[in-house]
Design a protein around this motif. Structure first.
Motif, short mmCIF file in Angstrom:
data_model
loop_
_atom_site.label_atom_id
_atom_site.label_comp_id
_atom_site.label_asym_id
_atom_site.label_seq_id
_atom_site.Cartn_x
_atom_site.Cartn_y
_atom_site.Cartn_z
N THR A 225 -17.76 7.22 49.41
CA THR A 225 -19.18 6.91 49.60
C THR A 225 -20.05 8.11 49.21
OG1 THR A 225 -18.63 5.42 51.44
CG2 THR A 225 -20.91 6.17 51.28
N VAL A 226 -21.14 7.83 48.50
CA VAL A 226 -22.08 8.87 48.11
C VAL A 226 -23.15 9.02 49.18
CG1 VAL A 226 -23.78 9.59 46.40
CG2 VAL A 226 -21.70 8.43 45.66
N THR A 227 -23.37 10.24 49.62
CA THR A 227 -24.40 10.51 50.62
C THR A 227 -25.42 11.49 50.05
OG1 THR A 227 -23.10 12.32 51.59
CG2 THR A 227 -22.85 10.13 52.56
N GLU A 228 -26.68 11.30 50.43
CA GLU A 228 -27.77 12.19 50.02
C GLU A 228 -28.07 13.14 51.17
OE1 GLU A 228 -32.55 11.75 49.36
OE2 GLU A 228 -31.27 10.38 48.22
N GLN A 229 -28.06 14.43 50.90
CA GLN A 229 -28.26 15.43 51.94
C GLN A 229 -29.28 16.45 51.49
OE1 GLN A 229 -24.45 17.19 52.91
NE2 GLN A 229 -23.40 15.22 52.98
N ILE A 230 -29.88 17.13 52.46
CA ILE A 230 -30.78 18.24 52.14
C ILE A 230 -29.94 19.36 51.55
CG2 ILE A 230 -32.36 19.96 53.07
CD1 ILE A 230 -33.14 17.95 55.21
N GLY A 231 -30.34 19.83 50.39
CA GLY A 231 -29.55 20.83 49.70
C GLY A 231 -30.29 22.13 49.50
N GLU A 232 -29.90 22.84 48.47
CA GLU A 232 -30.50 24.13 48.14
C GLU A 232 -31.89 23.92 47.56
OE1 GLU A 232 -29.42 28.02 45.36
OE2 GLU A 232 -27.89 26.53 45.86
N ALA A 233 -32.85 24.75 47.95
CA ALA A 233 -34.23 24.59 47.52
C ALA A 233 -34.34 24.59 46.00
CB ALA A 233 -35.10 25.70 48.11
N GLY A 234 -35.08 23.60 45.48
CA GLY A 234 -35.34 23.52 44.05
C GLY A 234 -34.16 23.10 43.20
N LYS A 235 -33.09 22.62 43.83
CA LYS A 235 -31.86 22.37 43.09
C LYS A 235 -31.36 20.95 43.31
CE LYS A 235 -27.99 25.29 41.78
NZ LYS A 235 -27.25 26.51 42.12
N ILE A 236 -30.89 20.32 42.24
CA ILE A 236 -30.17 19.06 42.33
C ILE A 236 -28.68 19.37 42.15
CG2 ILE A 236 -29.71 16.83 41.23
CD1 ILE A 236 -32.62 16.81 40.32
N ILE A 237 -27.88 18.91 43.10
CA ILE A 237 -26.43 19.06 42.98
C ILE A 237 -25.82 17.67 43.11
CG2 ILE A 237 -24.34 20.01 44.02
CD1 ILE A 237 -25.94 22.40 44.92
N VAL A 238 -25.03 17.29 42.14
CA VAL A 238 -24.34 16.00 42.15
C VAL A 238 -22.84 16.27 42.12
CG1 VAL A 238 -24.02 13.77 41.02
CG2 VAL A 238 -26.25 14.90 40.92
N LYS A 239 -22.16 15.87 43.19
CA LYS A 239 -20.70 15.97 43.29
C LYS A 239 -20.17 14.62 43.73
CE LYS A 239 -20.33 20.77 44.95
NZ LYS A 239 -19.77 21.59 46.06
N TYR A 240 -19.51 13.91 42.95
CA TYR A 240 -19.03 14.16 41.60
C TYR A 240 -19.26 12.89 40.82
CZ TYR A 240 -16.63 18.07 43.79
OH TYR A 240 -16.34 19.20 44.49
N PHE A 241 -19.14 12.94 39.50
CA PHE A 241 -19.32 11.74 38.69
C PHE A 241 -18.37 11.82 37.49
CE2 PHE A 241 -22.17 14.94 37.15
CZ PHE A 241 -22.15 14.82 35.78
N PRO A 242 -18.04 10.66 36.88
CA PRO A 242 -17.06 10.65 35.79
C PRO A 242 -17.71 10.83 34.42
CG PRO A 242 -17.59 8.41 36.41
CD PRO A 242 -18.38 9.31 37.34
N ASP A 243 -16.90 11.28 33.47
CA ASP A 243 -17.27 11.32 32.05
C ASP A 243 -18.59 12.05 31.82
OD1 ASP A 243 -15.04 9.73 31.66
OD2 ASP A 243 -16.21 7.90 31.91
N ALA A 244 -18.53 13.21 31.19
CA ALA A 244 -19.76 13.99 31.06
C ALA A 244 -19.96 14.62 29.68
CB ALA A 244 -19.77 15.08 32.12
N PRO A 245 -19.81 13.89 28.58
CA PRO A 245 -20.15 14.48 27.29
C PRO A 245 -21.63 14.34 27.00
CG PRO A 245 -19.25 12.30 26.95
CD PRO A 245 -19.23 12.54 28.43
N ASN A 246 -22.19 15.30 26.31
CA ASN A 246 -23.57 15.21 25.83
C ASN A 246 -24.56 14.82 26.93
OD1 ASN A 246 -22.58 15.68 23.14
ND2 ASN A 246 -21.99 13.52 23.07
N LEU A 247 -24.53 15.59 28.01
CA LEU A 247 -25.40 15.31 29.15
C LEU A 247 -26.80 15.85 28.92
CD1 LEU A 247 -23.35 15.97 32.41
CD2 LEU A 247 -24.36 13.83 31.66
#
Length: 292
Positions: free
Chosen positions: A183-205
């Motif tokens: 399950t993906v949960t959204e949490q308060i993270g580091e200021a000014g930063k988007i962190i996504v853990k984890y997702f599949p297949d990442a060419p040419n992002l």
């Protein structure tokens, strides 16, 4: 890296009276109790009676005749489960002719994404700025295709879609974490930063800023590419916005109704202007005179 497994066992008819596989239990001499979940280890050691750990492995030495199967209960952090039962749902047979069985379980490595958003002048982080994430897939016979990252319908992981309107808008200052339960949960993270853990297949992002924060200039670049790390599994990018220049109009009423215009450069949203005007008035019989 630890992988947790249940060992399912079936004697004779493969299932109990209710049609279910039986979960094998192992004796733990340290607690004088039984456990049903085993983990791969990092060094060679016997952890329970007849259960040995080694690097990425589990070895069972006291299995009796029967049909068994492994069930992976959760993938390691940063990995995706490829299947649940090993070698398959039917299992494998242990008997005198087949007394040594080796089973391999593989997990797919997932990708991590980080995007940092700051004020170009002060370098301070900016929160709650929406971004969408996309990837470009090159094709031989047609134009390159663009896919957008979105949440699954049941929020169990991420997936790619060609429909831009359903793309997930990720906010700076938030982390989006894929738990071991999927399950993906959204949490308060580091200021000014988007962190996504984890997702599949990442060419040419690539990324696109959906909307510019209030008080900032939109004339700069609002799209860009992610840069992969040396291990290829972490993609990062930085984006800045320049604060707008503010213009104040100061009107001073006089006999000629002249208008003075002052340009005030950004002062971090706090504009302090002191205008000192000396006015001298002289009353005349038929006119009003104003001298500065």
């Amino acid at each position: 890296m630890e992988i947790r497994f249940l060992v399912h066992v079936s004697k004779s008819k493969k299932k109990d009276e209710n049609g279910n596989w039986i979960v094998q239990k192992f004796y733990n001499p340290k607690t004088s109790g039984y456990v049903d979940t085993l983990e791969t280890g990092s060094k060679d050691m016997e952890i329970y009676d007849g259960v040995f750990q080694s690097l990425g492995k589990i070895k069972l030495t006291q299995l009796t005749y029967g049909t068994y199967r492994w069930k992976e209960t959760s993938a390691p952090d940063g990995y995706e489960m490829k299947q649940t039962y090993f070698p398959d749902e039917k299992g494998f047979v242990v008997n005198y002719e087949n007394h040594t069985v080796t089973t391999e379980a593989e997990n797919k490595k997932l990708y991590q994404l980080e995007l940092t958003k700051t004020d170009s002048d002060t370098k301070q982080p900016l929160n709650d700025v929406p971004f969408i994430i996309s990837k470009t897939v090159k094709t031989e016979n047609e134009n390159d295709k663009q896919y957008y990252l979105k949440l699954n319908a049941d929020t169990t992981g991420f997936e790619w879609t060609e429909d831009k309107t359903v793309a997930k808008q990720f906010l700076t200052g938030k982390s989006y974490l894929l738990g071991q339960d999927g399950t993906v949960t959204e949490q308060i993270g580091e200021a000014g930063k988007i962190i996504v853990k984890y997702f599949p297949d990442a060419p040419n992002l690539s990324w696109k800023e959906v909307s510019v924060p209030a008080g900032y200039d939109s004339s700069g670049p609002l799209t860009g590419d992610f840069t992969p790390s040396t291990n290829g599994y972490v993609y990062s990018a930085t984006q800045t916005n320049k604060p707008k220049d503010f213009v104040l109009t100061l009107e001073k009423l006089s006999s000629t109704f002249q208008k003075k215009r002052y340009k005030v450069w950004n002062l971090n949203y706090m504009i302090v202007m002191i205008v000192q005007v000396s006015l001298t008035f002289q009353l005349c019989p038929d006119r009003y005179r104003n001298n500065r």
